[in-house]
Design an enzyme around this catalytic site. Sequence first.
Site, mmCIF file in Angstrom:
data_model
loop_
_atom_site.group_PDB
_atom_site.id
_atom_site.type_symbol
_atom_site.label_atom_id
_atom_site.label_comp_id
_atom_site.label_asym_id
_atom_site.label_seq_id
_atom_site.Cartn_x
_atom_site.Cartn_y
_atom_site.Cartn_z
ATOM 1 N N GLN A 223 -14.040 -19.006 -14.123
ATOM 2 C CA GLN A 223 -12.773 -19.251 -15.047
ATOM 3 C C GLN A 223 -12.719 -20.517 -15.676
ATOM 4 O O GLN A 223 -11.856 -20.619 -16.633
ATOM 5 C CB GLN A 223 -11.396 -18.748 -14.017
ATOM 6 C CG GLN A 223 -11.372 -17.698 -13.664
ATOM 7 C CD GLN A 223 -10.420 -17.314 -12.518
ATOM 8 O OE1 GLN A 223 -10.274 -16.696 -11.681
ATOM 9 N NE2 GLN A 223 -8.929 -17.896 -13.166
ATOM 10 N N ARG A 372 -3.430 -14.511 -8.605
ATOM 11 C CA ARG A 372 -2.715 -14.223 -9.930
ATOM 12 C C ARG A 372 -1.186 -14.705 -9.616
ATOM 13 O O ARG A 372 -0.054 -14.111 -9.520
ATOM 14 C CB ARG A 372 -2.665 -12.655 -9.945
ATOM 15 C CG ARG A 372 -2.392 -12.507 -11.668
ATOM 16 C CD ARG A 372 -2.733 -11.029 -11.879
ATOM 17 N NE ARG A 372 -2.360 -10.771 -13.261
ATOM 18 C CZ ARG A 372 -2.851 -9.611 -13.931
ATOM 19 N NH1 ARG A 372 -3.256 -8.749 -13.345
ATOM 20 N NH2 ARG A 372 -2.408 -9.380 -15.206
ATOM 21 N N CYS A 373 -1.324 -15.997 -9.425
ATOM 22 C CA CYS A 373 -0.042 -16.489 -8.635
ATOM 23 C C CYS A 373 0.649 -17.802 -9.269
ATOM 24 O O CYS A 373 1.620 -18.222 -9.129
ATOM 25 C CB CYS A 373 -0.388 -17.058 -7.330
ATOM 26 S SG CYS A 373 -1.758 -18.209 -7.513
ATOM 27 N N GLU A 742 0.689 -13.573 -15.355
ATOM 28 C CA GLU A 742 0.994 -13.665 -13.833
ATOM 29 C C GLU A 742 2.352 -13.197 -13.491
ATOM 30 O O GLU A 742 2.762 -12.883 -12.394
ATOM 31 C CB GLU A 742 0.541 -15.070 -13.149
ATOM 32 C CG GLU A 742 -1.002 -15.110 -13.316
ATOM 33 C CD GLU A 742 -1.369 -16.600 -12.949
ATOM 34 O OE1 GLU A 742 -2.261 -16.778 -12.291
ATOM 35 O OE2 GLU A 742 -0.872 -17.280 -13.701
HETATM 36 N N1 MCN Z 1 -0.335 -12.884 -24.520
HETATM 37 C C1 MCN Z 1 0.321 -12.505 -25.677
HETATM 38 N N2 MCN Z 1 1.583 -12.832 -25.882
HETATM 39 C C2 MCN Z 1 1.869 -13.994 -25.153
HETATM 40 C C3 MCN Z 1 1.387 -14.219 -23.905
HETATM 41 C C4 MCN Z 1 0.269 -13.814 -23.862
HETATM 42 O O1 MCN Z 1 -0.155 -11.545 -26.390
HETATM 43 N N3 MCN Z 1 3.441 -14.234 -25.494
HETATM 44 C C5 MCN Z 1 -1.805 -12.185 -24.306
HETATM 45 C C6 MCN Z 1 -2.686 -13.355 -24.447
HETATM 46 O O2 MCN Z 1 -3.041 -13.723 -25.683
HETATM 47 C C7 MCN Z 1 -3.828 -12.969 -23.651
HETATM 48 C C8 MCN Z 1 -3.155 -12.425 -22.570
HETATM 49 O O3 MCN Z 1 -1.779 -11.962 -23.104
HETATM 50 O O4 MCN Z 1 -4.644 -12.179 -24.236
HETATM 51 C C9 MCN Z 1 -2.774 -13.264 -21.433
HETATM 52 O O5 MCN Z 1 -2.394 -14.683 -21.709
HETATM 53 P P1 MCN Z 1 -1.894 -15.562 -20.865
HETATM 54 O O6 MCN Z 1 -0.441 -15.013 -20.261
HETATM 55 O O7 MCN Z 1 -1.744 -16.665 -21.568
HETATM 56 O O8 MCN Z 1 -2.842 -15.971 -19.445
HETATM 57 P P2 MCN Z 1 -4.408 -16.181 -19.462
HETATM 58 O O9 MCN Z 1 -4.823 -15.743 -20.504
HETATM 59 O O10 MCN Z 1 -4.704 -17.793 -19.273
HETATM 60 O O11 MCN Z 1 -4.834 -15.388 -18.426
HETATM 61 C C10 MCN Z 1 -4.793 -16.107 -17.010
HETATM 62 C C11 MCN Z 1 -4.213 -14.910 -15.984
HETATM 63 C C12 MCN Z 1 -4.360 -15.214 -14.735
HETATM 64 S S1 MCN Z 1 -4.031 -16.747 -14.029
HETATM 65 C C13 MCN Z 1 -4.985 -14.283 -13.632
HETATM 66 S S2 MCN Z 1 -4.950 -14.709 -12.357
HETATM 67 C C14 MCN Z 1 -5.112 -12.915 -14.253
HETATM 68 C C15 MCN Z 1 -4.670 -12.685 -15.446
HETATM 69 O O12 MCN Z 1 -4.490 -13.474 -16.391
HETATM 70 N N4 MCN Z 1 -6.384 -12.504 -14.061
HETATM 71 C C16 MCN Z 1 -6.802 -11.364 -14.770
HETATM 72 N N5 MCN Z 1 -4.619 -11.134 -16.008
HETATM 73 C C17 MCN Z 1 -6.094 -10.863 -15.674
HETATM 74 N N6 MCN Z 1 -6.326 -9.530 -16.297
HETATM 75 C C18 MCN Z 1 -7.727 -9.264 -16.247
HETATM 76 N N7 MCN Z 1 -8.051 -8.307 -16.855
HETATM 77 N N8 MCN Z 1 -8.486 -9.875 -15.320
HETATM 78 C C19 MCN Z 1 -8.028 -10.955 -14.694
HETATM 79 O O13 MCN Z 1 -9.054 -11.334 -13.823
HETATM 80 CU CU1 CUM Z 2 -3.152 -18.397 -9.311
HETATM 81 S S1 CUM Z 2 -4.381 -16.966 -9.718
HETATM 82 MO MO1 CUM Z 2 -4.803 -17.284 -11.905
HETATM 83 O O1 CUM Z 2 -3.844 -18.647 -11.896
HETATM 84 O O2 CUM Z 2 -6.205 -17.668 -12.031
#
Ligand code: MCN
Ligand code: CUM
Length: 788
Positions: A223, A372-373, A742
């Site tokens: 990641q 996922r925390c 998350e």
């Molecule tokens: N998004 C959006 N509008 C927003 C916020 C987010 O359209 N206001 C969309 C983003 O563009 C992105 C998705 O939603 O495509 C997730 O965005 P975001 O909340 O920024 O999170 P991250 O992309 O940083 O993803 C990390 C998060 C984490 S920490 C874990 S743990 C987790 C999760 O994502 N692991 C996943 N979701 C997962 N989903 C899949 N399929 N696989 C994992 O391993």
């Molecule tokens: Cu705490 S699980 Mo995600 O933050 O990769």
Amino acid sequence: MFSCKTSPEVGGMGHSVKRKEDARFLHGKGKYTDDVKLPGMLSMVMVRSPYAYAKIKSIDKEKALAIPGVLAVITGEDLAQYNLHWMPTLLSDSQMVLPTDTVMHQSQEVCAVIATDRYIAVDGAEAVDVQYEPMKAIVNPYKALEEDAPLLRPDKEGQKDNHIYHWERGEREKTDAAIAAADVVVKERIHLPRIHVASIETCGIVASYDKDTEKMLIYLTSQAPHAIRTILALVAGHVGLSEEKIRIIAPDIGGGFGGKVPVYPGYVVAIAASFLIGKPVKWIEDRSENLINGFARDYHMDCELAATKDGKIQAFKVSTLADHGYTDSSANPSKYPTGMFSICTGSYDYEHAFAELDAVYTNKAPGGVAYRCSFRVTEAVHAIERMVDKLAAEIGKDPAQLRFENFIKKEQFPYASPLGWSYDSGDYKATLEKAMEMIGYDDYKKEQAEKRAQGKLMGIGICTFTEVVGAGPSKDFDILGIAMFDSAEIRVHPTGKALARFGTKSQGQGHETTYAQILAEELGIPYTDIEIDEGDTDTAPYGLGTYASRSTPTAGAAAAIAARKLKDKGKKIAAHLLEVSEDDIEWEVGKYFVKGAPEKSKTIQEVAFAAYTNIPPGMEPGFEATHYYDPPNLTFPNGAYICVVEVEEETGAIDVKRFVAIDDCGNIINPMIVEGQVHGGLTQGIAPAMYEGIVYDDEGNVLNGTLMDYLVPTAVESPHWETGHTITPSPHHPLGAKGVAESPTVGAPPAIANAIIDALYPLGIKHLDIPITPDKVWEAIQESKAKA
Ligand code: MCN
Ligand code: CUM
């Protein structure tokens, strides 16, 4: 409310366009680490400890080495010659790569067998003869702190007991005084046990060292490829692996969920093996290796919530014992060893709070990793949301009403929380009202009263959480000294098509689509014309990676600002092409036009072509921009989740009848992707609430280390998720967006637990720890009947 600025063809923010990456995944063409096959590649398999705590008396390699095809057996002693037998964890603790004398948890790596293929390596691993002297393992973290407990980490200088660190936030005396003076105080010890992310793809690596170029090419299911490369260079620089010689490529990832943030011992051994042998080495965990090693959380939280007799919350105190196994491998920012746990004051406005945590060593696999925390927010939200429900039950007030009376109000944002956060925005009342309306709360209340009169067990559970995601700011947030920001780099080609690269790394979140949508929103270039590339440290700009729902708050913002830099340059070019002054140029998605003469215009594509062919004098050619975004604050998404359950008294079976989730993540880039994230996250929320939990026996053996015994919920176990949203834009994010991925996993467990306990309340059952399984419920019912 948000309205789309672009057409569906351009596909900017707010459009539920289909995911660009899905064609490849659906056609079986995703390329994962285990799909990498290099010429002459060797296979590595670990020999693992059957004991949770033992001295290693001897390791006999002879029989293994006699097997044709086995090339090497690497032990801790071998690595010690290069000073590579220990490595730092992400939280500056130390972890064995391979042991030289003692094993600290069941299934710990003892040595590694390298062979020409995996089958031979497995035979070789079975042929290695390790002699152990088992010792009495410490499994219970409270016992680990007793005076006569053996010292588990004598290797650590100055370590006199099994206590790792003490952390605290807030005002202890004032909080204690407020609790002592309150009309009502509810107390509970709440345990969130170890669980495992159980991603479909296990951890794995292909390390390939080229002795001629001295380059180490690594395919890693990671990641955070950039951060890992920097850490590797810091750890192995002394043997010649310096940062410019290391290239990490994170290919497609079959689920990360936090489990793919750390560096695992197998990675270091595979890299060392390739370095020493000069051939590519692949190591892929099997399912049990994955399940038994590395867990999330394990928090024992003593909570106290104080209020007036009508339910005005006055103070919250939580004292936690965190079981980290034999080393603290939490992937938390350095200044936040307990992550964002101090968000535990929740969505409510009160003055006094105090949180403290003591971390402790036991003979378990390194824990505190993730599930996922959002950096320990699940634990924090569980603590406050269970306690608010307990308070409601105690004073006989409706839990929704109690929440309304205590919510931080819309006008109070930015809100300074008692434990030091500045919540950016929110409208908690609106979110809960929407959830109540969608589920039909008042009707369920009536139905519940009727059912209770008939002796039936029905429960309604609420969770109104505040999340905290998007680290940086880099002045406060770093991991092992590496500051947390993130990056985007855009190149628009002469024909107006584009390539954009990011320091984050999608594991299934849909970044190839949503980042393209952000750029489409800003530039008016259709999202289908923009390629997104992440995960290759030789090509992507430096970034800290994807975890803690930080991609949208950081890299998403970087994309918007990089695009705005391009737009500024484009404006100059457009002025040149249209032969007017820059001040006379206006922008409307996708084109520049002359103020007052909209027929005189140049599209972004025409401007891109001109950037390479016809620029104003003195301007640099090209149409590229980069931005490293260091956020001014985190984003604080929130949600209101309501769950309705029925429990069968005879069997303890739990039926989740309804589950409504309203999320507020500010402005939404792709509503369909967000909904998908919420569905997946809710399923990962029901998992710890009702099914998942790693079980140890007294000797430290994991009793459910296969997917036969460790129940990961499927579509069969999942209820029909009903989702919706409210929108309170983040005032500091350039797109008004907040992270979301998350939120559902953080918010769902207390909603479900609250519903089940509400169902059981007439029987006098006031708390159960998750996972709340039918047998746990059945036992509690039997106990309550025995008492009655
Ligand atoms: N998004 C959006 N509008 C927003 C916020 C987010 O359209 N206001 C969309 C983003 O563009 C992105 C998705 O939603 O495509 C997730 O965005 P975001 O909340 O920024 O999170 P991250 O992309 O940083 O993803 C990390 C998060 C984490 S920490 C874990 S743990 C987790 C999760 O994502 N692991 C996943 N979701 C997962 N989903 C899949 N399929 N696989 C994992 O391993
Ligand atoms: Cu705490 S699980 Mo995600 O933050 O990769």
